[in-house]
Design a protein around this motif. Structure first.
Motif, mmCIF file in Angstrom:
data_model
loop_
_atom_site.group_PDB
_atom_site.id
_atom_site.type_symbol
_atom_site.label_atom_id
_atom_site.label_comp_id
_atom_site.label_asym_id
_atom_site.label_seq_id
_atom_site.Cartn_x
_atom_site.Cartn_y
_atom_site.Cartn_z
ATOM 1 N N SER A 92 42.545 -36.213 -4.028
ATOM 2 C CA SER A 92 43.251 -35.268 -3.153
ATOM 3 C C SER A 92 44.759 -35.510 -3.164
ATOM 4 O O SER A 92 45.542 -34.551 -3.156
ATOM 5 N N HIS B 28 38.719 -29.920 -1.504
ATOM 6 C CA HIS B 28 37.800 -30.881 -2.123
ATOM 7 C C HIS B 28 36.479 -30.954 -1.346
ATOM 8 O O HIS B 28 35.396 -30.969 -1.944
ATOM 9 N N HIS C 141 42.491 -31.897 0.689
ATOM 10 C CA HIS C 141 41.296 -32.492 1.303
ATOM 11 C C HIS C 141 40.280 -31.417 1.676
ATOM 12 O O HIS C 141 39.079 -31.568 1.424
#
Length: 156
Positions: free
Chosen positions: A44, A22, A19
């Motif tokens: 993710s 990203h 996460h």
């Protein structure tokens, strides 16, 4: 000895890292270009499962999503992209800090080495076309000593 996967926090730790990475790449003006066609809602989760398998965890990615061939094909056929690769690695290094995985120097180094290696080798090997990627590739495994099955940088 614990695996890299375990020390990185197992599935939850790698999901937090995925996460964080990203978010960083989507904010980067160069790397975000790789996602111009959109991103899967479960990106993710899939990325964390891939990293988990590569770093000594369960084979969730291979069992649920695909093999190395499918991953490499997604990243192929886009021509050389060294600047994007460098920036993606820098985003990864910052994501390690964001989720607290940079506090352990050894873990930080092995995760950096893994991500830099996979970004600049397996994910960028087939610049010309995704059709060039061979069938049946397996996700490379990475340990505290580097790529499993090949000599580590310290051993060469």
């Amino acid at each position: 000895m614990q695996t890299v996967y375990e020390v990185a926090g197992a599935a939850d730790g790698l999901l937090r890292l995925a996460h964080a990475w990203h978010a960083r790449v989507m904010a980067d003006e160069v790397v975000s270009h790789a996602f111009i066609r959109g991103v899967r809602a479960d990106h993710s989760q899939r990325l964390a499962a891939y990293w988990a398998e590569a770093l000594g965890g369960p084979k969730t990615y291979s069992d649920s999503y695909g093999d190395e061939t499918s991953v490499v094909r997604i990243h192929s056929g886009n021509g050389p992209h060294e600047e994007m690769d460098r920036r993606a690695i820098a985003c990864f290094d910052q994501a390690l800090v964001d989720v607290g995985l940079a506090r352990d120097d050894r873990l930080h180094q092995v995760l950096h080495d893994y991500f830099a290696w996979t970004t600049t080798t397996t994910m960028s090997r087939y610049h010309g076309s995704a059709d060039d990627v061979p069938d049946g590739l397996c996700i490379p495994r990475w340990s505290w000593n580097g790529l499993v099955g090949e000599s580590s940088p310290d051993e060469t």
